[in-house]
Design a protein around this motif. Sequence first.
Motif, PDB file in Angstrom:
ATOM      1  N   VAL A  64       0.859  -1.183   0.000  1.00  0.00           N
ATOM      2  CA  VAL A  64       0.000   0.000   0.000  1.00  0.00           C
ATOM      3  C   VAL A  64       0.893   1.231   0.000  1.00  0.00           C
ATOM      4  O   VAL A  64       1.789   1.358   0.842  1.00  0.00           O
ATOM      5  N   TYR A  65       0.644   2.137  -0.932  1.00  0.00           N
ATOM      6  CA  TYR A  65       1.479   3.318  -1.110  1.00  0.00           C
ATOM      7  C   TYR A  65       0.644   4.595  -1.043  1.00  0.00           C
ATOM      8  O   TYR A  65      -0.556   4.581  -1.316  1.00  0.00           O
ATOM      9  N   VAL A  66       1.332   5.681  -0.710  1.00  0.00           N
ATOM     10  CA  VAL A  66       0.793   7.011  -0.972  1.00  0.00           C
ATOM     11  C   VAL A  66       1.324   7.407  -2.337  1.00  0.00           C
ATOM     12  O   VAL A  66       2.538   7.362  -2.578  1.00  0.00           O
ATOM     13  N   LEU A  67       0.435   7.759  -3.245  1.00  0.00           N
ATOM     14  CA  LEU A  67       0.854   8.014  -4.616  1.00  0.00           C
ATOM     15  C   LEU A  67       0.156   9.237  -5.186  1.00  0.00           C
ATOM     16  O   LEU A  67      -0.901   9.658  -4.703  1.00  0.00           O
ATOM     17  N   SER A  68       0.776   9.782  -6.204  1.00  0.00           N
ATOM     18  CA  SER A  68       0.193  10.885  -6.954  1.00  0.00           C
ATOM     19  C   SER A  68      -0.086  10.388  -8.361  1.00  0.00           C
ATOM     20  O   SER A  68       0.812   9.885  -9.037  1.00  0.00           O
ATOM     21  N   LEU A  69      -1.332  10.517  -8.779  1.00  0.00           N
ATOM     22  CA  LEU A  69      -1.734  10.121 -10.124  1.00  0.00           C
ATOM     23  C   LEU A  69      -2.471  11.285 -10.764  1.00  0.00           C
ATOM     24  O   LEU A  69      -3.511  11.714 -10.261  1.00  0.00           O
ATOM     25  N   ASN A  70      -1.867  11.827 -11.808  1.00  0.00           N
ATOM     26  CA  ASN A  70      -2.447  12.997 -12.487  1.00  0.00           C
ATOM     27  C   ASN A  70      -2.676  14.161 -11.526  1.00  0.00           C
ATOM     28  O   ASN A  70      -3.664  14.892 -11.610  1.00  0.00           O
ATOM     29  N   GLY A  71      -1.737  14.336 -10.587  1.00  0.00           N
ATOM     30  CA  GLY A  71      -1.817  15.468  -9.670  1.00  0.00           C
ATOM     31  C   GLY A  71      -2.767  15.279  -8.505  1.00  0.00           C
ATOM     32  O   GLY A  71      -2.995  16.215  -7.734  1.00  0.00           O
ATOM     33  N   GLY A 119       3.880   3.007 -20.857  1.00  0.00           N
ATOM     34  CA  GLY A 119       3.961   4.268 -21.579  1.00  0.00           C
ATOM     35  C   GLY A 119       3.301   5.426 -20.869  1.00  0.00           C
ATOM     36  O   GLY A 119       3.424   6.574 -21.304  1.00  0.00           O
ATOM     37  N   GLU A 120       2.595   5.137 -19.757  1.00  0.00           N
ATOM     38  CA  GLU A 120       1.897   6.186 -19.009  1.00  0.00           C
ATOM     39  C   GLU A 120       2.454   6.379 -17.611  1.00  0.00           C
ATOM     40  O   GLU A 120       1.856   7.070 -16.792  1.00  0.00           O
ATOM     41  N   ARG A 121       3.609   5.789 -17.322  1.00  0.00           N
ATOM     42  CA  ARG A 121       4.147   5.817 -15.964  1.00  0.00           C
ATOM     43  C   ARG A 121       4.489   7.217 -15.480  1.00  0.00           C
ATOM     44  O   ARG A 121       4.560   7.454 -14.265  1.00  0.00           O
ATOM     45  N   GLU A 122       4.684   8.162 -16.400  1.00  0.00           N
ATOM     46  CA  GLU A 122       4.995   9.523 -15.956  1.00  0.00           C
ATOM     47  C   GLU A 122       3.819  10.152 -15.225  1.00  0.00           C
ATOM     48  O   GLU A 122       3.979  11.156 -14.512  1.00  0.00           O
TER      49      GLU A 122
END
Length: 215
Positions: free
Chosen positions: A155-162, A195-198
Motif C-alpha cells: 500500500v502506497y501514498v501516490l500521486s496520479l495525475n496530480g 507508456g503512461e508511468r509519468e
Amino acid sequence: MDWTLEQLSERSGVDVGTISALENRDSKRTQYASTIARAFGLTAEALERGEFDAADASGGDGRPAPSPSDADAVTVRVFDTPASMGLGRHQPEQDTVIDHIRLARQWVRSHLPAISSASSLAVLSAYGDSMSPTFADGDILLVDRGVQDIKIDAVYVLSLNGELYVKRIQRRITDGAVIIKSDNPLYDPVVVDNGERERLSVLGRVVWAWNGRKL
C-alpha cells in the motif's frame, strides 16, 4: 562535524528541507534555529558562531549523541496533507509540517524493520472508503517517505495525475504495467501501462496504521 541532514533532522525534529534552507541563510526559516540548537544543548547564537565541542556532541563515531530526553525516541513529522482513499485529493505544491510525534526507538526497530530510515517516517491522515476494511475513513497512517519506487506489492501514498491517493499497488509480471487497486471491491482497479508511468509518482509506502473506531 560530519553529520548528514537526515541525522540532524532526526535529532532535532526539524524537516530536512528547513535545515537545508537554514544552511543557505533563508531568513524565513530562522524560527527553527532555536529548535535545532536545543537538540545539542546550545543557544541559537552559540550554534551560529560554532561555539561547541564536536567530541561533546557526538557519540565518538561521528554521529550525534542523543540527549537523555530523546535517547530512546524517534521524532516523526505530522503533515497536514490528507490523502484520499476514494476519488483523489489535489496534491499541494508544498508539504506543511503541523506537528511532531515521538515513537519509542525500540518499537520502531521491532515493528518496522524494513523501513528506509527512521528519519523518513511521516504521519498523515487518509479519508474515504476505498481501502475498507483495511483502513477506515480518517485513519492515521505512518508512511515511509524514503520509498519512491515500486519494489514490492504494498500500500502506497501516490500521486496520479496530480491527485493524492492511498492505494494498493501491484506490478503485472507480463508487461510491467502497474495495477492500482482498492481493498473495497466496489472500486474498480486502474491500470497504468508502461507508456503512461509519468502520470504516476510514489510518495511513500504505508507501514502502519492507527485505526480509529468511531463511537
